[in-house]
Design a protein around this motif. Structure first.
Motif, short mmCIF file in Angstrom:
data_model
loop_
_atom_site.label_atom_id
_atom_site.label_comp_id
_atom_site.label_asym_id
_atom_site.label_seq_id
_atom_site.Cartn_x
_atom_site.Cartn_y
_atom_site.Cartn_z
N THR A 264 27.71 36.27 34.46
CA THR A 264 26.41 36.94 34.55
C THR A 264 26.56 38.36 34.00
N TYR A 265 25.48 38.88 33.45
CA TYR A 265 25.51 40.21 32.85
C TYR A 265 24.54 41.13 33.60
N HIS A 266 25.03 42.25 34.07
CA HIS A 266 24.19 43.24 34.73
C HIS A 266 24.94 44.56 34.83
N ASP A 267 24.22 45.64 35.02
CA ASP A 267 24.80 46.99 35.15
C ASP A 267 25.73 47.34 33.99
N GLY A 268 25.39 46.83 32.81
CA GLY A 268 26.17 47.16 31.63
C GLY A 268 27.48 46.42 31.49
N GLY A 269 27.71 45.40 32.31
CA GLY A 269 28.98 44.68 32.27
C GLY A 269 28.82 43.18 32.40
N CYS A 270 29.94 42.49 32.31
CA CYS A 270 29.99 41.03 32.42
C CYS A 270 30.84 40.67 33.63
N PHE A 271 30.35 39.73 34.45
CA PHE A 271 31.03 39.39 35.69
C PHE A 271 30.98 37.87 35.92
N LEU A 272 31.97 37.35 36.62
CA LEU A 272 31.93 35.94 37.02
C LEU A 272 30.79 35.73 37.99
N ASN A 273 30.05 34.62 37.83
CA ASN A 273 29.02 34.26 38.81
C ASN A 273 29.63 33.32 39.86
N ASP A 274 28.78 32.74 40.71
CA ASP A 274 29.29 31.88 41.78
C ASP A 274 30.14 30.74 41.25
N SER A 275 29.65 30.04 40.21
CA SER A 275 30.39 28.88 39.69
C SER A 275 31.70 29.34 39.05
N GLY A 276 31.66 30.48 38.37
CA GLY A 276 32.88 31.00 37.74
C GLY A 276 33.93 31.40 38.75
N ARG A 277 33.51 32.03 39.84
CA ARG A 277 34.47 32.43 40.87
C ARG A 277 35.10 31.21 41.53
N VAL A 278 34.30 30.20 41.80
CA VAL A 278 34.84 28.98 42.42
C VAL A 278 35.89 28.34 41.51
N LYS A 279 35.60 28.26 40.21
CA LYS A 279 36.55 27.67 39.26
C LYS A 279 37.84 28.48 39.19
N TYR A 280 37.69 29.80 39.12
CA TYR A 280 38.88 30.64 39.02
C TYR A 280 39.73 30.52 40.28
N LEU A 281 39.12 30.64 41.45
CA LEU A 281 39.88 30.62 42.70
C LEU A 281 40.57 29.28 42.92
N LYS A 282 39.92 28.20 42.52
CA LYS A 282 40.55 26.88 42.65
C LYS A 282 41.80 26.81 41.77
N ALA A 283 41.68 27.28 40.54
CA ALA A 283 42.84 27.25 39.62
C ALA A 283 43.92 28.22 40.09
N PHE A 284 43.51 29.38 40.63
CA PHE A 284 44.46 30.36 41.12
C PHE A 284 45.28 29.78 42.27
N LEU A 285 44.63 29.12 43.21
CA LEU A 285 45.35 28.51 44.33
C LEU A 285 46.34 27.46 43.85
N GLN A 286 45.90 26.62 42.91
CA GLN A 286 46.80 25.60 42.37
C GLN A 286 48.00 26.25 41.70
N ARG A 287 47.78 27.32 40.95
CA ARG A 287 48.87 28.01 40.26
C ARG A 287 49.85 28.62 41.27
N MET A 288 49.33 29.20 42.34
CA MET A 288 50.19 29.87 43.31
C MET A 288 50.97 28.89 44.19
N GLU A 289 50.50 27.65 44.25
CA GLU A 289 51.20 26.63 45.04
C GLU A 289 52.26 25.89 44.22
N GLU A 290 52.28 26.12 42.89
CA GLU A 290 53.29 25.49 42.05
C GLU A 290 54.68 25.98 42.43
N LYS A 291 55.66 25.10 42.31
CA LYS A 291 57.03 25.44 42.67
C LYS A 291 57.77 26.08 41.49
N LEU A 292 58.52 27.13 41.78
CA LEU A 292 59.37 27.79 40.80
C LEU A 292 60.82 27.65 41.23
#
Length: 330
Positions: A264-292
């Protein structure tokens, strides 16, 4: 331990026995057991009942209130999360000890950034990427010789400029164009993803720092203030490229996030909206649970890597002569 994310707008958290319920209207969107939680992150406009807050504080679970792009407004902490015990040890660190650690953190950041570009160069080599790798090699040598924080931050800024100029070459989705890093506000979808990712990671590190009893406002590289947890900003540097930048490239190049519908675009910038945040957080959790695989040959999730670095810094505070070794990817 788990982190509960509340990323949709207009939700409220309520208590049910030993669990938190995320509701929107009468619908229950998710449920989490409080004894299993490490922290609660609330993005944007959602509410928490007094009973739920009290239950979290009783279980030593902090609640963080963030903007929809991930900026932390503040945190509700239980009384026992105080960090006075280690604060005096941190304040007793000498200028030399702090500068040595600051150099090591910046060098590790540059080395991890270089490794990310080297991996990409093996897939799609370009003159821009190769020049950035050469520049990072040169700047790493200068970092170790830096005799002041001003010089160190100047070198870090020069390295960031070179690195981000090459990062755009690593993106294969034509809808995501990236030429320069812009922060406040993010200027386009790539910058929005980077800014949100850094804020999420920063909040996780802040929580781990508090859990170890360290003073988050006293660091080695960044200057702390009443509004800036400098130690969290220090320790995030070694993780920016291997965790956030690599995840952003993965999401974009695999077409897992949409430039037209997830922002979404507002206040002169670009930001993740609800659907974008959900997608990012889901991928972030999967990445952080991967074994190293650690240097000792053991396997551990990325979460543990963050915690091990915070513990390593704690040991440095107790015994500065041993120094602090930042996280470096291979």
């Amino acid at each position: 331990m788990l982190t509960l994310y509340v990323s949709q707008q207009g939700c409220y958290l309520t208590l049910k026995a030993e669990s938190l319920l995320i509701k929107k209207g009468k619908e229950v969107l998710a449920e989490a057991q409080i004894p299993l939680l490490e922290q609660v992150l609330i993005f944007g406009k959602s509410q928490v009942t007094t009973q739920a807050i009290r239950a979290c504080l009783t279980r030593n679970v902090p609640i963080a209130y963030l903007s929809r792009m991930g900026y932390c407004y503040g945190r509700i902490l239980p009384v026992e999360r105080g960090y006075r015990h280690l604060s005096r040890y941190q304040q007793q660190l000498t200028r030399v000890d702090r500068l040595i650690v600051a150099r090591r953190i910046v060098k590790a950041k540059l080395k991890n950034s270089r490794t990310i570009l080297q991996r990409q160069a093996r897939r799609r080599s370009s003159e821009t990427i190769n020049l950035a790798i050469q520049s990072l090699n040169h700047l790493m040598e200068k970092v170790i010789e830096a005799e002041s924080w001003e010089r160190l931050m100047g070198l870090e800024g020069a390295a960031a400029s070179q690195y981000f100029s090459a990062l755009g070459e690593c993106l294969t989705n034509p809808k995501f164009v990236f030429t320069v890093r812009s922060r406040r506000p993010p200027g386009n979808p790539v910058n929005a993803l980077l800014s949100f990712g850094y804020q999420v990671l920063w909040n996780h590190l802040l929580s781990l720092i508090e859990l170890q009893g360290l003073d988050p406002y006293f660091g080695c590289l960044h200057q702390g203030s009443e509004r800036h947890a400098a130690l969290a900003s220090d320790l995030i540097e070694e993780f920016r490229a291997p965790i956030v930048d690599s995840l952003v490239m993965y999401l974009i190049n695999r077409n897992m996030i949409d430039a037209d519908t997830d922002f979404t675009y507002h206040d002169g910038g670009c930001f993740l909206n609800d659907s974008g945040r959900v997608k990012y957080l889901k991928a972030f959790l999967q990445r952080m649970e991967e074994k190293l695989t650690t240097a000792d040959g053991e396997e551990q999730p990325r979460w543990d890597t963050l915690n091990q670095q915070v513990k390593a810094f704690k040991q440095f505070v107790y015994n500065p002569i041993e120094g602090y070794k930042p996280y470096e990817i291979r």
